[in-house]
Design an enzyme around this catalytic site. Sequence first.
Site, PDB file in Angstrom:
ATOM      1  N   LYS A 160       0.883  -1.182   0.000  1.00 50.91           N
ATOM      2  CA  LYS A 160       0.000   0.000   0.000  1.00 50.91           C
ATOM      3  C   LYS A 160       0.914   1.224   0.000  1.00 50.91           C
ATOM      4  O   LYS A 160       1.096   1.888   1.025  1.00 50.91           O
ATOM      5  CB  LYS A 160      -0.909  -0.053   1.234  1.00 50.91           C
TER       6      LYS A 160
HETATM    7  N1  PPE Z   1      -7.877  -1.895  -2.855  1.00 49.94           N
HETATM    8  C1  PPE Z   1      -7.332  -0.650  -2.793  1.00 49.94           C
HETATM    9  C2  PPE Z   1      -6.631  -0.127  -3.987  1.00 49.94           C
HETATM   10  C3  PPE Z   1      -7.432   0.084  -1.615  1.00 49.94           C
HETATM   11  O1  PPE Z   1      -6.885   1.310  -1.558  1.00 49.94           O
HETATM   12  C4  PPE Z   1      -8.118  -0.436  -0.491  1.00 49.94           C
HETATM   13  C5  PPE Z   1      -8.239   0.368   0.774  1.00 49.94           C
HETATM   14  C6  PPE Z   1      -8.679  -1.721  -0.592  1.00 49.94           C
HETATM   15  C7  PPE Z   1      -8.517  -2.430  -1.785  1.00 49.94           C
HETATM   16  C8  PPE Z   1      -9.367  -2.379   0.560  1.00 49.94           C
HETATM   17  O2  PPE Z   1      -8.445  -2.697   1.591  1.00 49.94           O
HETATM   18  P1  PPE Z   1      -8.853  -2.792   3.126  1.00 49.94           P
HETATM   19  O3  PPE Z   1      -9.120  -1.407   3.591  1.00 49.94           O
HETATM   20  O4  PPE Z   1      -7.695  -3.422   3.779  1.00 49.94           O
HETATM   21  O5  PPE Z   1     -10.076  -3.636   3.193  1.00 49.94           O
HETATM   22  N2  PPE Z   1      -8.457   1.728   0.565  1.00 49.94           N
HETATM   23  C9  PPE Z   1      -8.317   2.742   1.576  1.00 49.94           C
HETATM   24  C10 PPE Z   1      -8.613   4.008   0.795  1.00 49.94           C
HETATM   25  C11 PPE Z   1      -8.819   5.241   1.487  1.00 49.94           C
HETATM   26  C12 PPE Z   1      -8.521   6.528   0.779  1.00 49.94           C
HETATM   27  O6  PPE Z   1      -9.287   6.947  -0.093  1.00 49.94           O
HETATM   28  O7  PPE Z   1      -7.550   7.155   1.197  1.00 49.94           O
HETATM   29  C13 PPE Z   1      -9.249   2.489   2.753  1.00 49.94           C
HETATM   30  O8  PPE Z   1     -10.321   1.927   2.590  1.00 49.94           O
HETATM   31  O9  PPE Z   1      -8.872   2.854   3.859  1.00 49.94           O
END
Ligand code: PPE
Length: 312
Positions: A160
């Site tokens: 990330k």
């Molecule tokens: N894919 C991507 C590209 C992504 O950024 C997130 C989280 C996810 C999947 C889901 O991951 P998880 O949160 O572990 O279930 N995205 C973050 C984006 C926030 C932002 O806009 O800044 C989040 O949900 O916190």
Amino acid sequence: MADLHATEKIWMNGEFVDWKDATVHVGVHGLHYGSGVFEGIRAYETPKGTAIFRLDDHLQRLHDSARLIRMTIPYSVAELSKASLELVAVNRVPSCYVRPIAFYGYGSLGVPPRDNPVYVAIMCWPWGAYLGEEGMTRGVRVKISSWVRMPSNVVPHTSKACGLYLNSMLAVQDAALGGYDEAILLTEKGYVADCSGENVFVVKDGVIYTPPLETGILHGITRQSLIEVAGSLGYEVKRENLVRSDLYLADEMFMTGTAAEVTPVREIDDYLIGDPGPVTLALQRAYLDIVQGRDERWEHWLEYVTPVPAEA
Ligand code: PPE
């Protein structure tokens, strides 16, 4: 998406500083080259006080993201966990989003970091429904992006990492310009990867499908949680590659993410999926019950904040 609502303190490089003082120099490496990693975590109000959902799993992912870009975070998972819990307590926010970030700081410029220290900060602020309250109840309209997800041999998408989010930003901006709420990115081969900030799920004939990790997607913690929870509710979940027609022909579709939680999709590329279906609604309810501390079977995912007494 959320405006930043200032809270009192930010944890920065080992100490709590006032929100307005958590600043860096324009010469920091992370700003020039996107050389940082971050997390998104949520804290919820529960019957037993504020709790952070899967805090250590998120902080472990932060460390893994850093390892993938050969960065060493100078604080352990345990230290960052303690700092996050204290931060939510000192800011006295019953529910909020928690954003740890680690990036190469001020030292030298030039692509390879040299004497740049790694700066680490944790912010928290109230953040409501990522794609709007209406999106949570009626479902959102999404569009497949013409921007392709960055392949894992270009940059490791399982990290990330800050710089990777340009790819997401372009996709979601295009979708918004076209009047859609969110973008879905495909891989170079045309398989469904993920959204700009969420993982993708579809339901077809009672079976739940989501792209496998080999697709090069972020290993979403909400995705992983939902797979476990869906299994415990008796649903079959298959991790399979999906192509765009699988989305168009889905009975139900939803997205998962820390910020977006479980957001139903009502339209994809102007193909109508419809109102949130029974599986989506059951999983959305189950997820909100868990994170809000109403389901003791999943209590081990909650880390409770110890409140600080109000100042005299
Ligand atoms: N894919 C991507 C590209 C992504 O950024 C997130 C989280 C996810 C999947 C889901 O991951 P998880 O949160 O572990 O279930 N995205 C973050 C984006 C926030 C932002 O806009 O800044 C989040 O949900 O916190």
